[in-house]
Design a protein around this motif. Structure first.
Motif, PDB file in Angstrom:
ATOM      1  N   GLU A 117     -34.512  45.882  86.218  1.00 34.97           N
ATOM      2  CA  GLU A 117     -34.275  44.488  85.517  1.00 34.97           C
ATOM      3  C   GLU A 117     -33.486  43.516  86.608  1.00 34.97           C
ATOM      4  OE1 GLU A 117     -34.816  43.096  82.629  1.00 34.97           O
ATOM      5  OE2 GLU A 117     -36.264  44.732  82.283  1.00 34.97           O
ATOM      6  N   LYS A 118     -32.428  43.939  87.064  1.00 31.79           N
ATOM      7  CA  LYS A 118     -31.514  42.776  88.180  1.00 31.79           C
ATOM      8  C   LYS A 118     -32.042  42.650  89.186  1.00 31.79           C
ATOM      9  CE  LYS A 118     -26.913  43.949  86.177  1.00 31.79           C
ATOM     10  NZ  LYS A 118     -25.672  44.269  86.451  1.00 31.79           N
ATOM     11  N   PRO A 133     -33.496  39.169  83.990  1.00 31.34           N
ATOM     12  CA  PRO A 133     -33.157  40.272  83.620  1.00 31.34           C
ATOM     13  C   PRO A 133     -33.008  40.300  81.972  1.00 31.34           C
ATOM     14  CG  PRO A 133     -31.157  39.498  84.859  1.00 31.34           C
ATOM     15  CD  PRO A 133     -32.340  38.798  85.194  1.00 31.34           C
ATOM     16  N   ASP A 134     -33.310  41.087  81.230  1.00 27.88           N
ATOM     17  CA  ASP A 134     -33.322  41.006  80.077  1.00 27.88           C
ATOM     18  C   ASP A 134     -31.631  41.592  79.535  1.00 27.88           C
ATOM     19  OD1 ASP A 134     -34.384  41.056  77.041  1.00 27.88           O
ATOM     20  OD2 ASP A 134     -33.594  43.127  77.054  1.00 27.88           O
ATOM     21  N   THR A 135     -31.069  40.822  78.994  1.00 26.60           N
ATOM     22  CA  THR A 135     -29.633  41.227  78.978  1.00 26.60           C
ATOM     23  C   THR A 135     -29.323  42.468  77.953  1.00 26.60           C
ATOM     24  OG1 THR A 135     -29.318  39.742  77.039  1.00 26.60           O
ATOM     25  CG2 THR A 135     -28.760  39.072  79.111  1.00 26.60           C
ATOM     26  N   GLU A 136     -30.043  42.632  76.922  1.00 32.42           N
ATOM     27  CA  GLU A 136     -30.083  43.795  76.050  1.00 32.42           C
ATOM     28  C   GLU A 136     -30.501  45.022  77.122  1.00 32.42           C
ATOM     29  OE1 GLU A 136     -29.461  46.295  72.802  1.00 32.42           O
ATOM     30  OE2 GLU A 136     -28.687  44.352  73.450  1.00 32.42           O
ATOM     31  N   THR A 137     -31.690  45.156  77.712  1.00 29.98           N
ATOM     32  CA  THR A 137     -31.923  46.176  78.412  1.00 29.98           C
ATOM     33  C   THR A 137     -30.897  46.631  79.498  1.00 29.98           C
ATOM     34  OG1 THR A 137     -34.422  45.717  78.300  1.00 29.98           O
ATOM     35  CG2 THR A 137     -33.820  46.997  80.071  1.00 29.98           C
ATOM     36  N   VAL A 138     -30.281  45.492  80.049  1.00 25.28           N
ATOM     37  CA  VAL A 138     -29.010  45.818  80.958  1.00 25.28           C
ATOM     38  C   VAL A 138     -28.093  46.567  80.228  1.00 25.28           C
ATOM     39  CG1 VAL A 138     -27.516  44.660  82.391  1.00 25.28           C
ATOM     40  CG2 VAL A 138     -29.665  44.109  82.493  1.00 25.28           C
ATOM     41  N   ARG A 139     -27.630  46.203  79.106  1.00 23.66           N
ATOM     42  CA  ARG A 139     -26.533  46.709  78.571  1.00 23.66           C
ATOM     43  C   ARG A 139     -26.791  48.094  77.797  1.00 23.66           C
ATOM     44  NH1 ARG A 139     -25.260  48.343  73.594  1.00 23.66           N
ATOM     45  NH2 ARG A 139     -27.323  47.875  72.887  1.00 23.66           N
ATOM     46  N   ASN A 186     -22.497  48.962  89.280  1.00 25.98           N
ATOM     47  CA  ASN A 186     -22.553  49.166  87.746  1.00 25.98           C
ATOM     48  C   ASN A 186     -22.369  50.714  87.653  1.00 25.98           C
ATOM     49  OD1 ASN A 186     -25.504  47.086  87.285  1.00 25.98           O
ATOM     50  ND2 ASN A 186     -23.231  46.594  86.998  1.00 25.98           N
TER      51      ASN A 186
END
Length: 230
Positions: A117-118, A133-139, A186
Protein backbone atom coordinates in the motif's frame (compact mmCIF):
# COMPACT_ATOMS: atom_id res chain seq x y z
CA UNK A 1 28.70 -13.67 -12.24
CA UNK A 2 25.61 -15.05 -10.55
CA UNK A 3 22.66 -12.61 -10.86
CA UNK A 4 19.58 -12.09 -8.72
CA UNK A 5 16.77 -10.23 -10.44
CA UNK A 6 14.74 -8.57 -7.72
CA UNK A 7 12.80 -5.69 -6.23
CA UNK A 8 14.62 -4.09 -3.26
CA UNK A 9 11.79 -4.11 -0.71
CA UNK A 10 10.09 -7.27 -1.88
CA UNK A 11 10.38 -9.63 1.15
CA UNK A 12 10.61 -12.74 -1.01
CA UNK A 13 13.57 -11.23 -2.85
CA UNK A 14 15.07 -10.16 0.45
CA UNK A 15 14.83 -13.70 1.76
CA UNK A 16 16.80 -14.97 -1.24
CA UNK A 17 19.38 -12.19 -0.81
CA UNK A 18 19.87 -13.24 2.82
CA UNK A 19 20.13 -16.90 1.83
CA UNK A 20 22.76 -16.17 -0.82
CA UNK A 21 24.77 -14.05 1.61
CA UNK A 22 24.53 -16.65 4.39
CA UNK A 23 25.74 -19.26 1.89
CA UNK A 24 28.69 -16.94 1.16
CA UNK A 25 27.85 -16.86 -2.54
CA UNK A 26 28.83 -13.81 -4.58
CA UNK A 27 26.05 -12.29 -6.69
CA UNK A 28 25.02 -9.14 -8.49
CA UNK A 29 21.64 -7.49 -8.09
CA UNK A 30 19.52 -6.49 -11.05
CA UNK A 31 16.36 -4.49 -10.38
CA UNK A 32 13.30 -5.45 -12.40
CA UNK A 33 9.83 -3.89 -12.57
CA UNK A 34 7.65 -6.97 -13.08
CA UNK A 35 4.61 -4.85 -13.93
CA UNK A 36 6.36 -3.68 -17.11
CA UNK A 37 6.08 -7.23 -18.49
CA UNK A 38 9.27 -6.91 -20.51
CA UNK A 39 9.71 -9.68 -23.07
CA UNK A 40 13.31 -10.25 -22.03
CA UNK A 41 12.26 -10.81 -18.43
CA UNK A 42 9.28 -13.00 -19.33
CA UNK A 43 11.68 -15.19 -21.31
CA UNK A 44 13.49 -15.86 -18.01
CA UNK A 45 10.33 -16.36 -15.97
CA UNK A 46 7.03 -16.63 -17.85
CA UNK A 47 5.18 -16.05 -14.57
CA UNK A 48 6.54 -12.50 -14.63
CA UNK A 49 7.48 -12.45 -10.94
CA UNK A 50 10.63 -11.83 -8.93
CA UNK A 51 12.95 -13.14 -7.58
CA UNK A 52 14.76 -14.87 -10.43
CA UNK A 53 18.23 -16.34 -9.94
CA UNK A 54 20.54 -16.75 -12.93
CA UNK A 55 23.44 -19.00 -12.04
CA UNK A 56 26.99 -18.63 -13.33
CA UNK A 57 26.44 -21.47 -15.79
CA UNK A 58 23.25 -19.84 -17.10
CA UNK A 59 20.79 -22.03 -15.20
CA UNK A 60 17.64 -20.09 -14.29
CA UNK A 61 15.59 -20.52 -11.11
CA UNK A 62 12.42 -18.61 -10.27
CA UNK A 63 10.24 -18.48 -7.19
CA UNK A 64 11.59 -17.85 -3.69
CA UNK A 65 10.85 -21.36 -2.41
CA UNK A 66 12.44 -23.08 -5.39
CA UNK A 67 15.50 -20.85 -5.16
CA UNK A 68 16.10 -21.32 -1.43
CA UNK A 69 15.57 -25.08 -1.65
CA UNK A 70 18.02 -25.24 -4.56
CA UNK A 71 20.61 -23.17 -2.70
CA UNK A 72 20.37 -25.36 0.37
CA UNK A 73 20.65 -28.63 -1.55
CA UNK A 74 23.33 -27.60 -4.03
CA UNK A 75 25.51 -25.54 -1.66
CA UNK A 76 25.38 -27.68 1.47
CA UNK A 77 29.08 -27.78 2.36
CA UNK A 78 29.08 -27.25 6.15
CA UNK A 79 32.13 -25.00 5.77
CA UNK A 80 30.48 -22.97 3.05
CA UNK A 81 27.87 -21.12 5.04
CA UNK A 82 24.57 -21.58 6.81
CA UNK A 83 22.54 -24.74 6.31
CA UNK A 84 19.08 -23.32 5.79
CA UNK A 85 17.16 -26.47 6.73
CA UNK A 86 19.29 -28.42 9.23
CA UNK A 87 18.42 -31.25 11.60
CA UNK A 88 16.10 -34.22 11.21
CA UNK A 89 12.91 -34.34 9.10
CA UNK A 90 10.76 -33.12 12.00
CA UNK A 91 13.04 -30.13 12.63
CA UNK A 92 13.14 -29.28 8.93
CA UNK A 93 9.35 -29.50 8.74
CA UNK A 94 9.07 -27.03 11.62
CA UNK A 95 11.44 -24.60 9.88
CA UNK A 96 9.37 -24.86 6.71
CA UNK A 97 6.14 -24.37 8.66
CA UNK A 98 7.32 -21.13 10.22
CA UNK A 99 8.76 -19.89 6.93
CA UNK A 100 5.35 -20.54 5.36
CA UNK A 101 3.68 -18.63 8.21
CA UNK A 102 5.54 -15.48 7.19
CA UNK A 103 5.45 -16.07 3.44
CA UNK A 104 1.69 -16.64 3.51
CA UNK A 105 -0.01 -15.37 6.67
CA UNK A 106 2.28 -12.43 7.46
CA UNK A 107 2.46 -11.51 3.77
CA UNK A 108 -1.33 -11.42 3.50
CA UNK A 109 -2.03 -9.68 6.81
CA UNK A 110 0.90 -7.26 7.03
CA UNK A 111 3.20 -7.05 3.99
CA UNK A 112 0.43 -6.48 1.47
CA UNK A 113 -1.42 -4.06 3.74
CA UNK A 114 1.62 -1.93 4.55
CA UNK A 115 4.51 -2.38 2.10
CA UNK A 116 2.35 -2.82 -0.98
CA UNK A 117 0.00 0.00 0.00
CA UNK A 118 2.66 2.50 1.02
CA UNK A 119 5.39 1.73 -1.53
CA UNK A 120 4.38 -0.55 -4.41
CA UNK A 121 1.25 1.42 -5.30
CA UNK A 122 3.43 4.53 -5.75
CA UNK A 123 5.12 2.93 -8.75
CA UNK A 124 2.26 0.99 -10.33
CA UNK A 125 0.27 2.54 -13.17
CA UNK A 126 -3.34 3.35 -12.36
CA UNK A 127 -4.71 0.51 -14.47
CA UNK A 128 -2.68 -1.97 -12.39
CA UNK A 129 -3.86 -0.67 -9.04
CA UNK A 130 -1.49 2.25 -8.53
CA UNK A 131 -2.36 5.32 -6.55
CA UNK A 132 -2.32 6.61 -2.98
CA UNK A 133 -2.46 4.12 -0.09
CA UNK A 134 -5.83 3.16 1.30
CA UNK A 135 -5.85 4.42 4.89
CA UNK A 136 -8.16 1.70 6.19
CA UNK A 137 -5.97 -1.03 4.71
CA UNK A 138 -2.91 0.55 6.31
CA UNK A 139 -4.70 0.75 9.66
CA UNK A 140 -5.48 -2.97 9.49
CA UNK A 141 -1.84 -3.78 8.69
CA UNK A 142 -0.62 -1.71 11.61
CA UNK A 143 -2.96 -3.63 13.90
CA UNK A 144 -1.94 -7.03 12.51
CA UNK A 145 1.82 -6.60 12.92
CA UNK A 146 1.55 -6.76 16.73
CA UNK A 147 -0.11 -10.16 16.53
CA UNK A 148 2.86 -11.56 14.61
CA UNK A 149 5.41 -9.97 16.93
CA UNK A 150 3.59 -11.63 19.81
CA UNK A 151 3.97 -14.98 18.04
CA UNK A 152 7.71 -14.40 17.54
CA UNK A 153 8.01 -13.61 21.26
CA UNK A 154 6.17 -16.84 22.06
CA UNK A 155 8.60 -18.85 19.95
CA UNK A 156 11.85 -17.29 21.18
CA UNK A 157 10.75 -17.66 24.82
CA UNK A 158 10.98 -21.39 24.23
CA UNK A 159 13.78 -21.67 21.65
CA UNK A 160 17.04 -20.03 20.74
CA UNK A 161 15.74 -19.26 17.23
CA UNK A 162 12.28 -19.41 15.68
CA UNK A 163 12.32 -23.07 14.67
CA UNK A 164 14.77 -24.47 17.23
CA UNK A 165 18.25 -24.11 18.59
CA UNK A 166 19.83 -23.21 15.23
CA UNK A 167 19.13 -20.33 12.90
CA UNK A 168 17.26 -21.58 9.84
CA UNK A 169 15.35 -20.46 6.79
CA UNK A 170 12.48 -19.64 9.16
CA UNK A 171 14.49 -16.82 10.73
CA UNK A 172 15.65 -15.44 7.38
CA UNK A 173 12.09 -15.47 6.07
CA UNK A 174 10.61 -13.73 9.09
CA UNK A 175 13.40 -11.15 9.14
CA UNK A 176 13.00 -10.47 5.41
CA UNK A 177 9.31 -9.63 5.84
CA UNK A 178 9.84 -7.60 9.00
CA UNK A 179 12.74 -5.67 7.47
CA UNK A 180 10.48 -4.39 4.69
CA UNK A 181 7.91 -3.22 7.23
CA UNK A 182 10.66 -1.80 9.45
CA UNK A 183 11.88 0.29 6.51
CA UNK A 184 8.58 2.15 6.87
CA UNK A 185 8.98 2.46 10.63
CA UNK A 186 5.83 0.44 11.26
CA UNK A 187 7.17 -2.19 13.67
CA UNK A 188 6.43 -1.41 17.36
CA UNK A 189 9.64 -2.96 18.66
CA UNK A 190 9.46 -1.32 22.08
CA UNK A 191 6.28 -3.25 22.88
CA UNK A 192 7.90 -6.60 22.10
CA UNK A 193 11.43 -6.70 23.60
CA UNK A 194 11.93 -10.43 22.97
CA UNK A 195 11.07 -10.06 19.30
CA UNK A 196 13.35 -7.04 19.14
CA UNK A 197 16.27 -8.99 20.65
CA UNK A 198 15.75 -11.80 18.13
CA UNK A 199 15.65 -9.32 15.22
CA UNK A 200 18.74 -7.50 16.53
CA UNK A 201 20.71 -10.74 16.36
CA UNK A 202 19.86 -11.20 12.70
CA UNK A 203 20.17 -7.51 11.86
CA UNK A 204 23.76 -7.50 13.11
CA UNK A 205 24.84 -10.35 10.82
CA UNK A 206 27.02 -9.50 7.78
CA UNK A 207 24.33 -10.92 5.47
CA UNK A 208 21.99 -8.10 6.50
CA UNK A 209 24.27 -5.17 5.62
CA UNK A 210 23.17 -4.86 2.01
CA UNK A 211 19.49 -4.80 3.02
CA UNK A 212 20.14 -1.97 5.45
CA UNK A 213 21.67 0.07 2.63
CA UNK A 214 18.54 -0.13 0.45
CA UNK A 215 16.82 3.11 -0.43
CA UNK A 216 13.54 3.75 -2.22
CA UNK A 217 13.72 6.99 -4.27
CA UNK A 218 11.46 9.60 -2.74
CA UNK A 219 10.77 7.51 0.35
CA UNK A 220 13.76 7.28 2.71
CA UNK A 221 13.93 4.60 5.37
CA UNK A 222 12.79 5.20 8.93
CA UNK A 223 15.48 6.90 11.00
CA UNK A 224 16.30 3.78 13.04
CA UNK A 225 16.20 1.36 10.11
CA UNK A 226 19.95 0.92 9.54
CA UNK A 227 20.87 1.42 13.20
CA UNK A 228 22.05 -1.80 14.86
CA UNK A 229 21.31 -0.29 18.26
CA UNK A 230 17.65 0.43 17.67
Amino acid sequence: MRRLIHQPLDPFCRKVRLALAEKKLAFELEVEKPWDRREEFLALNPAGTVPVLVEQDGAIFSGHRAITEYLDEFYRDPDGGLVLLPGNPIERAEARRIADWFDEKFAEEVTRTLVDEKILKRFLPRDLGGGPPDTETVRIGMHNVSYHLDYISFLVERRNWLAGEEMTLADLTAAAHLSAVDYLGNVPWSDFPQSKDWYARIKSRPSFRALLADNVPGMPAARHYANLDF
